[in-house]
Design an enzyme around this catalytic site. Structure first.
Site, short mmCIF file in Angstrom:
data_model
loop_
_atom_site.label_atom_id
_atom_site.label_comp_id
_atom_site.label_asym_id
_atom_site.label_seq_id
_atom_site.Cartn_x
_atom_site.Cartn_y
_atom_site.Cartn_z
N GLU A 75 0.83 -1.21 0.00
CA GLU A 75 0.00 0.00 0.00
C GLU A 75 0.86 1.26 0.00
O GLU A 75 0.54 2.26 -0.65
CB GLU A 75 -0.94 0.02 1.21
CG GLU A 75 -2.03 -1.03 1.18
CD GLU A 75 -1.59 -2.34 1.80
OE1 GLU A 75 -0.37 -2.52 2.03
OE2 GLU A 75 -2.45 -3.20 2.05
N ASN A 355 1.49 -7.85 -6.75
CA ASN A 355 1.53 -6.93 -7.89
C ASN A 355 2.38 -7.50 -9.03
O ASN A 355 3.56 -7.83 -8.83
CB ASN A 355 2.11 -5.59 -7.42
CG ASN A 355 2.01 -4.51 -8.47
OD1 ASN A 355 1.44 -4.70 -9.54
ND2 ASN A 355 2.58 -3.35 -8.17
N SER A 357 2.64 -5.77 -12.00
CA SER A 357 2.99 -4.69 -12.92
C SER A 357 4.45 -4.27 -12.82
O SER A 357 5.03 -3.80 -13.80
CB SER A 357 2.08 -3.48 -12.70
OG SER A 357 2.36 -2.83 -11.49
N GLU A 358 5.08 -4.43 -11.65
CA GLU A 358 6.50 -4.07 -11.52
C GLU A 358 7.36 -4.91 -12.45
O GLU A 358 8.29 -4.39 -13.09
CB GLU A 358 6.96 -4.24 -10.07
CG GLU A 358 6.51 -3.17 -9.12
CD GLU A 358 7.09 -3.37 -7.74
OE1 GLU A 358 8.09 -2.71 -7.42
OE2 GLU A 358 6.54 -4.19 -6.98
#
Length: 453
Positions: A75, A355, A357-358
């Site tokens: 977050e 995640n 997307s990294e």
């Protein structure tokens, strides 16, 4: 647009439940904090911040201040692009970021723009929250993802402070918990106090509406986690990447990132099979929690696998088969060293993904397991742009099969790398601007000249 107040009966029920929660949280706070300190979950010297006691001076008393609140590393990283955007648009405006976990503090403290203050978040009990708000006097509170804390929201609303929920999400488990008769009036009351809810997806928006969020405050902007990977490598990172690539010596390579305890068994079995076809293959193994490195190390020693730990700075040799990363805050840099990234937190039913997307931003061929939780919307959006952008495997057998294909076919590997990077670029474009524009429109008092959005 003002939030719609809940119906009188519901409001009375919500207030009654809030008073119960308020009393219970006040009574439980000392024991909760003591337990967390004994477990080593609190900073050894900065734990008083959890009681709302500041360790830094409030800049420019009397001026507006923006408070960003995130819990853990994920977050916090999603909040960072908006923190930077706010600091860039409003130089001199005091900005405060609070987090809860030690891991988030260790990483994020070095990534904040100059002048942005970090504090550990106050416990959600009346005394800590009132002390915190009374000292920092925020003009705007921006909560990240699923941070619905009754005392924080109610206290801010009572003082006329705008509160927004960015990247808003609610797991099915949380939704079911709030939907029961003893939860719905309280969550409905809290949500009626918000100025803006920016959900991650349509599914998330529906859940918030079913919990009586005023429809007029729900607005889409995109997923801020796309912006997490959209950061250029600094000089230090570039040097680290060069050093690692030199150590890896053009060997075939793959990476397993954010691996939880239990998942390492899947990863190591797959790697063992791959070594039969590619004897010089190197695995970069990144545990989700550094404390699991001891457990992973024991497993590698038991299997007599030659490995090195990043923290020891031991050089990778030709006999090294696993490079285990027991440091924090280097994930985006490591993605830039590998052509293939398998994202963990997804190979056991009890987990809910991480995640992706990294890795896509770094140009990796991206794979994940079957259990991705609320990250499913990200996976779906990227695959809609290009089906090759992310591969979701159904388990260990398919993971092995796809890895064999990618390691043995440069053309297929390159196509997946380009697809992932292109999908990331399309999805990340403008998300921070859109989020901030919503904040300006729904949560900022335009009578205050300081903002000038």
């Amino acid at each position: 647009m003002p939030a719609r107040a809940p119906a009188p009966a519901a409001a009375r029920g919500g207030l009654a439940l809030y008073e119960l929660y308020r009393a219970a949280s006040r009574a439980a706070a000392p024991a909760v904090l003591l337990w967390r300190r004994l477990q080593g979950l609190e900073h050894p010297t900065r734990w008083p911040e959890r009681l709302g006691r500041p360790s830094a001076a409030r800049p420019r008393p009397g001026s507006p201040l923006v408070w960003f609140h995130a819990v853990s590393l994920g977050e916090g990283m999603a909040a960072l692009p908006v923190v930077r955007h706010c600091a860039r648009l409003h130089p001199g405006l005091p900005v405060l970021l609070t987090t809860t976990t030690l891991s988030s503090f260790k990483v994020i403290k070095d990534l904040l723009p100059d002048g942005v203050i970090h504090q550990f978040a106050p416990l959600d009990c009346p005394d800590a929250i009132d002390s915190f708000i009374g000292y920092w006097k925020p003009s705007l509170v921006l909560l990240m993802e699923s941070e619905l804390w009754p005392n924080l929201i109610m206290s801010a609303a009572a003082k006329g402070i705008a509160v927004a929920l960015l990247n808003a999400r609610m797991s099915l488990k949380s939704f079911n918990r709030w939907s029961v008769p003893f939860g719905l009036p309280l969550v409905s009351l809290m949500l009626s106090k918000l100025s803006l809810v920016a959900p991650l997806s349509t599914i998330q928006a529906v859940r918030f509406q079913l919990l009586h969020t005023p429809p007029g405050i729900i607005h889409f902007a995109g997923d801020l986690k796309y912006a997490v990977g959209d950061v250029n490598a600094g000089e230090t990172e570039v040097n680290k990447i060069k050093d690692l690539r030199q150590q890896f010596s053009n060997r075939p390579l793959w990476m397993a990132a954010s691996i939880h305890r239990g998942e390492e068994e899947v990863i190591l079995r797959v790697h063992d099979e791959l070594l039969k076809m590619y004897p010089t293959l190197l695995l970069i193994l990144v545990p989700r929690h550094p404390q699991d490195c001891k457990c992973f190390s024991l497993a590698l020693k038991k299997q007599r696998v030659n490995f090195v730990l990043r923290s020891t700075k031991e050089v990778v040799s030709s006999s090294t088969r696993v490079y285990m990363v027991d440091t924090l805050g280097e994930l985006s840099m490591l993605y830039r060293t590998t052509p293939i990234a398998v994202i963990g937190g997804s190979f056991l039913p009890s987990l809910a993904g991480h995640n992706i997307s990294e890795a896509a931003a770094a140009g990796c061929a991206v794979m994940t397991g079957p259990h991705v939780g609320h990250f499913y919307h990200m996976l779906l959006e990227m695959r809609q742009i290009n089906p090759l952008a992310v591969k979701q495997v159904n388990g260990e057998v398919e993971l092995l099969q796809i890895l064999k294909e990618l390691l043995g076919d440069d053309k297929t590997l390159g196509a997946r790398q380009r697809a992932a990077e292109d999908a990331f670029s399309i999805m990340s474009d403008g998300v921070v601007n859109r989020v901030w524009n919503l904040v300006c429109r729904f949560a900022i008092d335009f009578q205050t000249d300081t903002w000038n959005c």
